[in-house]
Design a protein around this motif. Structure first.
Motif, PDB file in Angstrom:
ATOM      1  N   PRO A 177      23.876  59.216   9.412  1.00  0.00           N
ATOM      2  CA  PRO A 177      24.082  58.259   8.312  1.00  0.00           C
ATOM      3  C   PRO A 177      25.454  57.580   8.375  1.00  0.00           C
ATOM      4  O   PRO A 177      25.606  56.443   7.924  1.00  0.00           O
ATOM      5  N   ILE A 178      26.436  58.247   8.936  1.00  0.00           N
ATOM      6  CA  ILE A 178      27.759  57.635   9.079  1.00  0.00           C
ATOM      7  C   ILE A 178      27.686  56.485  10.073  1.00  0.00           C
ATOM      8  O   ILE A 178      28.207  55.396   9.817  1.00  0.00           O
ATOM      9  N   LEU A 179      27.018  56.707  11.208  1.00  0.00           N
ATOM     10  CA  LEU A 179      26.874  55.630  12.190  1.00  0.00           C
ATOM     11  C   LEU A 179      26.001  54.503  11.642  1.00  0.00           C
ATOM     12  O   LEU A 179      26.276  53.325  11.905  1.00  0.00           O
ATOM     13  N   GLU A 180      24.964  54.848  10.888  1.00  0.00           N
ATOM     14  CA  GLU A 180      24.130  53.804  10.277  1.00  0.00           C
ATOM     15  C   GLU A 180      24.948  52.960   9.313  1.00  0.00           C
ATOM     16  O   GLU A 180      24.780  51.737   9.264  1.00  0.00           O
ATOM     17  N   ALA A 181      25.842  53.580   8.553  1.00  0.00           N
ATOM     18  CA  ALA A 181      26.711  52.828   7.635  1.00  0.00           C
ATOM     19  C   ALA A 181      27.667  51.936   8.419  1.00  0.00           C
ATOM     20  O   ALA A 181      27.917  50.785   8.022  1.00  0.00           O
ATOM     21  N   LEU A 182      28.191  52.418   9.543  1.00  0.00           N
ATOM     22  CA  LEU A 182      29.059  51.595  10.385  1.00  0.00           C
ATOM     23  C   LEU A 182      28.303  50.405  10.971  1.00  0.00           C
ATOM     24  O   LEU A 182      28.846  49.299  11.066  1.00  0.00           O
ATOM     25  N   GLY A 225      29.351  46.695  10.239  1.00  0.00           N
ATOM     26  CA  GLY A 225      29.668  45.853  11.392  1.00  0.00           C
ATOM     27  C   GLY A 225      28.813  44.597  11.446  1.00  0.00           C
ATOM     28  O   GLY A 225      29.304  43.510  11.757  1.00  0.00           O
ATOM     29  N   MET A 226      27.541  44.731  11.148  1.00  0.00           N
ATOM     30  CA  MET A 226      26.664  43.564  11.183  1.00  0.00           C
ATOM     31  C   MET A 226      26.990  42.600  10.044  1.00  0.00           C
ATOM     32  O   MET A 226      26.817  41.391  10.195  1.00  0.00           O
TER      33      MET A 226
END
Length: 128
Positions: A96-101, A105-106
């Motif tokens: 979930p941390i990478l999904e939030a990043l 970012g997008m």
């Protein structure tokens, strides 16, 4: 002195953000975790990522992640010895941390794109 033996040692402070950054805050570690989440498992697969991580840095970060309990390595070949890497539950919990990043970012870096799953890309390449 007995109190000190029960005290946890922190690199910089007891702040959870600082502690997470001490492990994950360099330029490469989250990219390796991203690749593992996308299905990469082997050393050469990580080297093929577009960011072009140097071999010595990749080896260092994989070892650091293994010691931290974020990845585990399993030998898949004996001579020469070669390993596959997989995320532990502790590593999977970073999803979930990478999904939030990715979302951040997008939103703030127009033109960026999300990489497709490595396994799907590999399977598509074999079928072509």
């Amino acid at each position: 002195m007995a109190e000190d033996s029960n005290k946890t040692d922190f690199e910089r402070s007891c702040c959870p953000v600082a502690c997470a950054l001490d492990l994950l805050g360099d330029k490469w570690t989250l990219l390796i975790i991203r690749d593992l989440l996308l299905g990469k498992k082997r050393y050469q697969e990580f080297l093929a990522s577009p960011e072009q991580i140097a071999t010595n840095i990749l080896a260092d970060r994989l070892k650091k992640l293994d010691v931290a309990g974020i990845v585990v390595q399993h030998a898949y070949q004996q001579k020469p010895m070669r390993y596959e890497y997989a995320l532990t539950q502790k590593g999977q919990d970073l999803r979930p941390i990478l999904e939030a990043l990715v979302k951040w970012g997008m939103t703030y870096h127009p033109g960026t794109r999300v990489f497709k799953s490595y396994e799907r890309n590999s399977a598509a390449g074999r079928e072509q």
